[in-house]
Write an enzyme that holds these catalytic residues in place. Structure first.
Site, mmCIF file in Angstrom:
data_model
loop_
_atom_site.group_PDB
_atom_site.id
_atom_site.type_symbol
_atom_site.label_atom_id
_atom_site.label_comp_id
_atom_site.label_asym_id
_atom_site.label_seq_id
_atom_site.Cartn_x
_atom_site.Cartn_y
_atom_site.Cartn_z
ATOM 1 N N ASP A 137 -2.008 -1.557 2.077
ATOM 2 C CA ASP A 137 -0.601 -1.556 2.475
ATOM 3 C C ASP A 137 -0.502 -0.949 3.866
ATOM 4 O OD1 ASP A 137 0.308 -2.626 0.064
ATOM 5 O OD2 ASP A 137 0.680 -0.667 -0.839
ATOM 6 N N ASP A 150 3.661 -8.349 -0.490
ATOM 7 C CA ASP A 150 4.835 -7.707 -1.085
ATOM 8 C C ASP A 150 6.131 -8.290 -0.524
ATOM 9 O OD1 ASP A 150 3.109 -6.030 -2.506
ATOM 10 O OD2 ASP A 150 3.196 -4.462 -0.975
#
Length: 179
Positions: A137, A150
C-alpha cells in the site's frame, strides 16, 4: 419446443451479443491489474524505507506500507482467509462475465476482478509466504493507506450499487419488482 418469434435460441450471455461486454470486462480487469502491479513495483523501488512524500497535503501523500490485513489494517491475522475470499470472488465474477450485456456491469465487474486479483497477486507472491503475503500500500489518504487495486474496488462498489439501484441486471434488462 420452438422459441417465441424473435426470441433468442441460445441462453442469455451466450453468443456474439455478449462479446463486446466481455471484452470491456476483460480489458478493464487486465488494465487495473497491470496498473496496480506496475505502481506497486514503483512503490517498492522508490518509496520503501523512505519518509512519506507530500503530494496534496493533507489529502494525499505517498507512504509505503506492507499490509497483512484488509482495509484499515483489520484482519491482520486472517491473511489466508482474505486470500481464499479473493479467489472465490474472482471465480464468481469470471463465471458471471459470460452473461454480461450491460456496459456498466462490465466496467463494475472488471474493476472488481482487477482489484481482487491485484491484491491477491501480492498475497500469493510477496513475503512472508504463499497466500500470506503482505499487500503493498502506498496511497495515503489520511486514516487509510491503499493502492490502485483498492481504488478500483471502491469504484467497483459504486458502479455495482448504481446498476443495482437502477434495477439493471447483468443482461442489461430492467429487473422487475418481485422477480
Amino acid at each position: 419446443m420452438q422459441a417465441a418469434r424473435g426470441a433468442s435460441l441460445t441462453p442469455a450471455g451466450d453468443g456474439p451479443g455478449s462479446r463486446p461486454y466481455v471484452l470491456t470486462f476483460t480489458l478493464v480487469a487486465l488494465g487495473v491489474w497491470v496498473l496496480d502491479q506496475l505502481s506497486k513495483l514503483w512503490a517498492v523501488d522508490r518509496l520503501q524505507g523512505e519518509p512519506s512524500i507530500e503530494v496534496l497535503p493533507p489529502v494525499l501523500n505517498l507512504t509505503f506500507v506492507r499490509n497483512p490485513g484488509a482495509a484499515f489494517g483489520m484482519g491482520t491475522s486472517m491473511t489466508i482467509v482474505l486470500s481464499i475470499v479473493a479467489v472465490a470472488v474472482a471465480v464468481v465474477v469470471v463465471r458471471a462475465a459470460s452473461r454480461l450485456r450491460d456496459r456498466g456491469w462490465a466496467i463494475g465487474l472488471g474493476l472488481l476482478l482487477g482489484g481482487a486479483i491485484g491484491n491477491l497477486t501480492d498475497r500469493i507472491f510477496r513475503e512472508p509466504a504463499v497466500m500470506r503475503g503482505h499487500v503493498v500500500d502506498f496511497l495515503d489518504y489520511g486514516p487509510f493507506v491503499g493502492n490502485v487495486a483498492d481504488v478500483a474496488l471502491t469504484f467497483a462498489a459504486v458502479v455495482i450499487v448504481w446498476r443495482t439501484l437502477r434495477g439493471v441486471g447483468l443482461d442489461g434488462q430492467k429487473v422487475e419488482d418481485g422477480a
